[in-house]
Motif scaffolding. Structure first.
Motif, PDB file in Angstrom:
ATOM      1  N   TYR A 139      37.864  32.608  46.203  1.00  0.00           N
ATOM      2  CA  TYR A 139      38.842  32.734  45.128  1.00  0.00           C
ATOM      3  C   TYR A 139      39.235  34.193  44.976  1.00  0.00           C
ATOM      4  N   ARG A 140      40.527  34.416  44.781  1.00  0.00           N
ATOM      5  CA  ARG A 140      41.027  35.749  44.425  1.00  0.00           C
ATOM      6  C   ARG A 140      41.720  35.604  43.081  1.00  0.00           C
ATOM      7  N   VAL A 141      41.187  36.356  42.092  1.00  0.00           N
ATOM      8  CA  VAL A 141      41.718  36.308  40.733  1.00  0.00           C
ATOM      9  C   VAL A 141      42.304  37.679  40.421  1.00  0.00           C
ATOM     10  N   THR A 142      43.551  37.692  40.000  1.00  0.00           N
ATOM     11  CA  THR A 142      44.204  38.933  39.599  1.00  0.00           C
ATOM     12  C   THR A 142      44.346  38.912  38.081  1.00  0.00           C
ATOM     13  N   VAL A 143      43.825  39.974  37.433  1.00  0.00           N
ATOM     14  CA  VAL A 143      43.881  40.065  35.968  1.00  0.00           C
ATOM     15  C   VAL A 143      44.657  41.322  35.588  1.00  0.00           C
ATOM     16  N   ALA A 144      45.222  41.318  34.397  1.00  0.00           N
ATOM     17  CA  ALA A 144      45.968  42.485  33.890  1.00  0.00           C
ATOM     18  C   ALA A 144      45.005  43.651  33.703  1.00  0.00           C
ATOM     19  N   SER A 145      45.480  44.860  33.936  1.00  0.00           N
ATOM     20  CA  SER A 145      44.617  46.055  33.889  1.00  0.00           C
ATOM     21  C   SER A 145      44.074  46.338  32.499  1.00  0.00           C
ATOM     22  N   GLY A 146      44.897  46.307  31.483  1.00  0.00           N
ATOM     23  CA  GLY A 146      44.448  46.649  30.131  1.00  0.00           C
ATOM     24  C   GLY A 146      43.653  45.537  29.478  1.00  0.00           C
TER      25      GLY A 146
END
Length: 159
Positions: A139-146
């Motif tokens: 799995y590759r999960v991309t989350v917002a930086s802040g």
């Protein structure tokens, strides 16, 4: 007595002669009676071969079906492990923005792996992998930086 025995012998010869003449006149009857046994044996062999082929095909389908069910179960377990690692990484990232990943997590008697969390222009990227009985899920999960808002969650064949 001698005369009776001679008539009996002549009767046997006569019957044999009559049978031969009938066979010559009607050859089909003689050949059918001789070949009837061969036809029955060949028919039995062909029918037996067909039945054996059907039994083998059904047995093979059953065996392969069982293997397919096991493979689906293994994949489901590896997905659950990878999801557990991804969720653990999200939780730790929400608790501490400096969390970097790169650890192995124990889930019951199995393990999954969180790779190093990388920052990109779109946010932070979490790679998690679950392995169960040679079935892999990445799995590759991309989350917002802040924040820890999920931008993208995808399954990859390979990292």
């Amino acid at each position: 007595m001698r005369h009776v025995a001679r008539n009996t012998r002549q009767g046997n010869y006569r019957e044999a002669f009559v049978r031969r003449v009938k066979c010559l006149v009607s050859r089909a009857m003689c050949s059918v009676s001789r070949e009837g046994g061969y036809i029955a044996i060949v028919s039995a062999l062909i029918i037996s071969a067909i039945i054996v082929a059907i039994v083998v095909a059904v047995g093979q389908a059953s065996f392969l079906g069982r293997a397919g069910i096991a493979g689906a179960h293994y994949k489901e377990r590896s997905r659950a492990l990878a999801g557990a690692c991804a969720n653990t990484a999200l939780l730790k990232l929400a608790s501490s923005s400096s969390y970097g990943g790169n650890e192995t997590i124990n889930v019951a008697s199995d393990t999954c792996r969180i790779f190093t969390i990388v920052s990109s222009s779109t946010g932070r990227i979490i790679d998690a992998q679950g392995i169960f009985e040679r079935s892999y899920t990445n799995y590759r999960v991309t989350v917002a930086s802040g924040t820890v808002d999920i931008i993208r969650w995808e399954e990859l064949n390979i990292f």
